[in-house]
Design an enzyme around this catalytic site. Sequence first.
Site, short mmCIF file in Angstrom:
data_model
loop_
_atom_site.label_atom_id
_atom_site.label_comp_id
_atom_site.label_asym_id
_atom_site.label_seq_id
_atom_site.Cartn_x
_atom_site.Cartn_y
_atom_site.Cartn_z
CG HIS A 413 -1.78 1.17 1.42
ND1 HIS A 413 -3.11 1.19 1.10
CD2 HIS A 413 -1.50 2.43 1.87
CE1 HIS A 413 -3.62 2.38 1.34
NE2 HIS A 413 -2.66 3.16 1.81
CD GLU A 414 1.59 3.71 3.75
OE1 GLU A 414 1.84 4.76 3.14
OE2 GLU A 414 0.55 3.54 4.42
CG HIS A 417 0.41 6.26 -0.62
ND1 HIS A 417 -0.67 6.86 -1.18
CD2 HIS A 417 -0.03 5.63 0.49
CE1 HIS A 417 -1.75 6.60 -0.43
NE2 HIS A 417 -1.38 5.85 0.57
CG HIS A 420 0.39 8.52 -7.12
ND1 HIS A 420 -0.85 8.66 -6.56
CD2 HIS A 420 0.38 9.32 -8.23
CE1 HIS A 420 -1.59 9.49 -7.30
NE2 HIS A 420 -0.86 9.91 -8.31
ZN LIG Z 1 -2.67 5.28 2.00
#
Ligand SMILES: [Zn+2]
Length: 628
Positions: A413-414, A417, A420
Amino acid sequence: MIHFNRTVARCVFGVALALASASSYAAQPAAPPAERYVWDLRDLYPNVAAWDAERKRLLAELPKLEALSGTLGKDAASLRRGLDTISAVKLSLNRVGVYASLEADADQRVSSAIERRELAKKLSSDFDKATSWLTNDILAIGAATVDKYIAADPGLAKHAYFLRDTVRRAPHTLSPEGEKIMAAASTLREDPESIYEMISNADIPWPTVKLADGTDAKLTNAGYTRYRQVDNRADRKAVFDSFWQVHKDYQDSLGATLFAEVKGNVFSAQTRKYPGALASALAGDNLPDGVYRTLVSETNAALPTLHHYLQLRKRLLKITDDMRYYDIYPPMFSLKKVFNIEDTKTITLAAVAPLGREYQSTLREAVNARWMHVYPGEGKRSGAYMNGSAYGLHPYLLLNHNDDYEGLSTFAHEWGHGMHSILADKAQPFETSSYSTFTAEIASITNEFLLNDYMVANAKTKDEKLYYLGAALENIRGTMFRQVMFAEFELLIHEAVEKGEALTGEKLTEIYCGLLKRYHGEAAGVMKIDDLYCTEWSYIPHFYYNFYVFQYATSMVAAGYFADQITKGNAQRDTYLNVLKAGGSDYPYEILKKAGLDMATPTPYRTLFARMDRVIAQIEELERTPGK
Ligand SMILES: [Zn+2]
């Protein structure tokens, strides 16, 4: 408020997950972690003295920014030079902030680090003050001249989005005098949340319940998330009964604080001439309110999918009488599998293969650099986040890795980010690199989906596969249905106040009760909701964030759509990567629309619910399969 402020991209998502599912952190490791698992802040500044020198240099720049007021409208070159000067200070100031906040989060017991974080915050608010004239100056130039200047000076291209966005808000911007009053009023508008936090964190006397095994369980917020998922059903009931009774005791005060918060939002919307509080909250991102309303209506239409899951859960937990609200948290499956940080890296890299070799190799380099603070430690901030505010450098990640599947999923998940930010920074100038909250959780949840699909496909045993499928269902329930129920509640209470109704604790409980029962299928016999548990609204801090939580759900919807698309071919994959590369170069709704995803239409929502139906079907099929 300056719109090109690059806010610290903190993973606020974790807050929702903490409310949605239980999370606990491992005991502190005995020895300090190896250096390679601790971030290296020297990428930012060689030492604290260099950081402080930079901070002082920037402080000295601020009077120059203030002096720019009144000079921008002269001609295109003046506008460009002024904005470039402000931008350059902002970029450097963000780095000062990143260093200070990371250092403080690594060990909050170090008071000199806490002091530096405060100094960085002060610098940032001094910057805001020194540039507070900017909006009004741009509005004074006027839309037509702004357009003319942009066409005349190619150097203004990177500022064009900010300029046009500022002009767009003109009808909702007050006179300088009016803006001053609103700024003063905004400090009053922080009071309901502060009072709520005081009652919720300091005044409420947390009850203690004795569990069947003799444990005295103290039900603080953290204790509640821990004990609500225990196996013993009578214990869960006792935990719920005590925890929500205390909230019931404080219902009147907590109702008054939430009413005050909602009144503040309505006041602001009316003063700024928005048709309503929802429109006002969505205006920052220029989001059509059809997105919000479609989210709510499509989720309501998909409640049979949630009910199907709850019935499956009931069967798996072997509940023979009525399913109750306290049966929602205990895990349906368990997995005793260790994912240490090196396994975690390897698996995540394999799971993102559908994103292509270039994505994979960039990520490989990133996870092996010293950009992460991996393990829990004394004084370290809990949870996990990615900070991507050091433009032109690289992201930093704070984890509290726990060697389990939750840790692996958090890592994926991190790094969603993180990637991104890396992709947006590479493709965009500083001014348009920062992406909005509306798109901020798409890359992270897409990675979670890719990881989960990979784990299901590569599970060695039936039990392992069931565990991952169960985790996927809980993830969608907690992020989709629960957050949309919150979003619908927020909408209802704002609309009530806009119609001139008064909110009391009792009234809020009544409204929430209606939603809780409808979402969990009480009328259809799916789950029985005790009235006492309808005080749950008073425990949710997000209701003080002004229409915020719906973005968890819309992000998951977009992620579900892209996770499906990515595997269809290179063109679809590139379309997705272009969304990430777009950063903050356009309104988030438009960025997604260009990628074929119209968030105001039902299709993407139905795609996500179809994913949930598939997961349920897979579990039911495995249930029928003999063996382990
Ligand atoms: Zn998040």
